[in-house]
Structure formats: C-alpha cells, structure tokens
Design a protein around this motif. Structure first.
Motif, short mmCIF file in Angstrom:
data_model
loop_
_atom_site.label_atom_id
_atom_site.label_comp_id
_atom_site.label_asym_id
_atom_site.label_seq_id
_atom_site.Cartn_x
_atom_site.Cartn_y
_atom_site.Cartn_z
N VAL A 54 0.84 -1.11 -0.24
CA VAL A 54 0.01 -0.15 -0.14
C VAL A 54 1.21 1.30 0.36
N ARG A 55 0.98 2.24 -1.10
CA ARG A 55 1.22 4.02 -0.25
C ARG A 55 3.31 3.71 -1.27
N GLY A 56 3.53 2.05 -1.64
CA GLY A 56 4.26 2.64 -1.40
C GLY A 56 5.45 1.58 -1.10
N GLY A 67 -13.81 -12.82 14.27
CA GLY A 67 -15.33 -12.04 14.48
C GLY A 67 -14.97 -10.42 14.55
N PRO A 68 -15.32 -9.46 14.24
CA PRO A 68 -15.73 -7.88 14.33
C PRO A 68 -14.04 -7.38 14.33
N PRO A 69 -13.32 -6.73 13.45
CA PRO A 69 -12.16 -6.88 12.72
C PRO A 69 -11.48 -5.52 14.31
N LEU A 70 -10.66 -6.13 14.26
CA LEU A 70 -9.76 -5.04 15.45
C LEU A 70 -8.67 -5.02 15.27
N LEU A 71 -8.23 -3.47 14.59
CA LEU A 71 -6.52 -3.12 14.01
C LEU A 71 -5.45 -2.57 15.49
N LEU A 72 -4.67 -3.06 16.07
CA LEU A 72 -3.81 -2.92 16.63
C LEU A 72 -2.40 -2.67 15.90
N LEU A 73 -2.44 -1.18 17.31
CA LEU A 73 -1.31 -0.15 16.50
C LEU A 73 -0.23 -0.03 17.22
N HIS A 74 1.45 -0.33 17.00
CA HIS A 74 2.46 -0.49 18.52
C HIS A 74 3.31 0.67 19.12
N GLY A 75 3.64 1.08 19.12
CA GLY A 75 4.01 2.77 19.88
C GLY A 75 5.28 2.51 18.76
N ASP A 122 -1.80 5.22 5.74
CA ASP A 122 -1.75 3.54 5.53
C ASP A 122 -2.70 2.87 6.26
N CYS A 123 -2.80 3.19 7.60
CA CYS A 123 -4.01 2.21 8.41
C CYS A 123 -5.22 2.08 7.01
N ALA A 124 -5.73 3.02 6.65
CA ALA A 124 -6.76 3.95 6.18
C ALA A 124 -6.64 2.58 4.62
N ALA A 125 -6.14 2.53 4.17
CA ALA A 125 -5.37 1.92 2.82
C ALA A 125 -5.04 0.46 3.37
N LEU A 126 -4.69 -0.10 4.46
CA LEU A 126 -4.98 -1.36 4.55
C LEU A 126 -6.01 -2.20 4.77
N GLY A 129 -7.91 -2.47 1.35
CA GLY A 129 -7.11 -3.20 0.83
C GLY A 129 -7.33 -4.89 1.29
N LEU A 130 -7.90 -5.02 2.67
CA LEU A 130 -8.60 -6.18 3.14
C LEU A 130 -9.94 -6.17 3.02
N ARG A 131 -10.83 -5.22 1.97
CA ARG A 131 -12.43 -4.98 1.59
C ARG A 131 -13.14 -5.34 3.91
#
Length: 291
Positions: A54-56, A67-75, A122-126, A129-131
């Motif tokens: 995504v995005r280069g 289940g419902p999607p849950l996106l985890l973002l680290h530090g 990037d997160c939005a594009a991910l 991309g995962l529909r």
C-alpha cells in the motif's frame, strides 16, 4: 510516542492464511501458545503473517481470531510483539489485525520522510486492501496518535478507538519535562550526521518522528465522530493534564487514568486493560459529552 532510545530508561518522577494454516493461526491466536505449548512468536509468526503493498510500502501484519475487525497499532520503535499480552484475549471475540507500522518491524520503508499522517493513511489503505469498511482500533503511544489521526482523516474507517499513552504535541505541554529535554539533547547531538549513516537512517527517522511531531490542535478532535477511550497511567510519560485535555475535546469519550501505571498500561495491567477495552468496544451507544 516512546522512542526505543528511552524505553529502558527510568525518568525522574515515574517511570495470508487458508485451510490448515488458517486453523493453526486461529489456534495460536486464541491461547497465546501453539499445539506444542510453545509461546507464539508474535511479530515473527509465519502461520499468521501477511504482507500487503500500500502507498509505496509493503506493510506486514498478522491476523488472529475471528469476529469484528480490530486493528492494533504499536508505539515508536516497537512492533507487533508489543501486544503479546493482548492478542490472545481479543482473538477470542475479534478478527485481530496487528500491524507493523511503516518503517517499523517488518514493514520496511526506504524513504526519508515519516509522519503520523502517513501512518494513518497507511491504516486506511490497509483496511481498504483487506476489504474492510471499518474496524475497531487500539493504539498504544505512537499507535494511539495514529488511531486518533485515522479517526480524523478517515472517519468512516473507525468504529471506536482506544488510545493509551497518546500525545498530540511534541513539547513539554504534553511530555514529561525530563523526557522532552532528553529528546532535545539527543536530537541536537545527532541531527548533523544521522541521515548520512545508512545503518542509523531508519532509527533516526523513527526517533525524529517523536521529536518534531505530532502537531495536532486539540480543537481538531471535536471533528472525531467515533467514540474514543482515552487511557494513561498516573505515572505515564504524558503530562496528565494533556491526557485529560484530549478526552475533553472529544465529542464522545471515556477516560481512564490507571493508578500505579507508567506508559505501558496495556502491558503492566494487561488483564484489566483488555477487559476494559473490550467493554468499551461492546458498550451501548456512548452519549456526547457536555462541553
């Protein structure tokens, strides 16, 4: 916002899967241990790992549960491995998508520029991309900043968000003075040579991210439509008043300042954190705050 350069220092005042592979990934995600009782190598798990361009950049992520999607973002300076105490819990009820952010972990990024806005995009594009039209989002530190910016820049992608240890300014109004001063000293001492050394370039890019960013006006948070759960430790690296201000500027929000906790609340108090975040995601409609 915690850089790898500082995470081990004490500061004054505180401190693609299909078939059998999919089944294996689900089992690993549920219990935190494989069939042989071995610990799951979060961040380096071939049974759950995927790349998506995504995005280069090629973003690396691992998927667990259903289940419902849950996106985890680290530090800052971290990776998927930061969530080893959280993924097994959430994989019982969610499709957990744990991401190595751009320039972190296995998500290599050859460019010199890095910003929270880039990572939010990037997160939005991910997700696209995962529909996935939208997801719950849980971010720690820099991941919490990215979660808030994702909700600002791509509101349709965020159902609800949890941000723990997040800041919206890179200065002493948001960071503990000792941390802010230390970052400034490191920056002044290295900014002339770091980009000239290929071995240090990526680490310097990541470090500089927290020295110069984020720069998000608190008032901008009034545009966030998604309910938010703002979390911080009472000995966090974020100034308590700044955490409260983030909460106060969000239209629909919960606040939890955790007694006896530092910056790593989701690790130091993992069981309680997991339960409260899950309760927030499952709660009935959250009313708007009176401001």
């Amino acid at each position: 916002m915690l850089s790898r350069l500082f995470k081990n220092r004490r500061l004054p005042g505180g401190r693609r899967c299909a078939g059998a592979r999919l089944l294996l990934a689900l089992c690993l995600g549920l219990g935190g241990r494989g069939a042989a009782g071995q610990a799951v190598p979060y961040g380096h798990n071939p049974a759950a790992g995927h790349y998506l361009a995504v995005r280069g950049v090629r973003l690396y992520y691992e998927a667990y549960g259903a289940g419902p999607p849950l996106l985890l973002l680290h530090g800052n300076g971290g990776s998927i491995a930061a969530f080893k105490q959280n993924i097994p819990y959430f994989a019982r009820h969610y499709r957990v998508i744990a991401l190595d952010s751009r320039a972190h972990g296995r998500s290599a990024d050859p460019g010199d520029s890095l910003s929270f806005e880039m990572m939010a995009d990037d997160c939005a594009a991910l997700l696209t991309g995962l529909r996935l039209d939208s997801a719950y989002v849980l971010g720690w530190s820099d991941g919490g900043i990215t979660a808030l910016l994702l909700a600002l820049r791509h509101p349709g992608h965020v159902r609800r968000l949890v941000a723990t240890g997040a800041n919206l300014a890179p200065d002493s109004t948001a960071l503990l003075p000792a941390l802010w001063k230390q970052q400034q000293r490191e920056y002044r001492a290295n900014k002339g040579a770091a980009f000239a050394d290929p071995a240090r370039r990526n680490a310097w890019k990541i470090f500089r991210l927290d020295v110069l960013q984020p720069n998000v006006p608190l008032a901008a948070l009034r545009r966030v439509r998604a309910p938010a759960f703002i979390v911080a430790g009472d000995h966090d690296l974020i100034v308590p008043q700044h955490t409260v201000a983030i909460y106060q500027h969000l239209p629909r929000a919960w606040l939890w300042v955790v007694p006896g906790s530092g910056h790593a609340t989701l690790q130091e108090h993992a069981a309680e954190f997991n339960q409260k975040a899950d309760a927030f995601f499952r709660a009935p409609a959250i009313p708007a705050l009176a401001h």
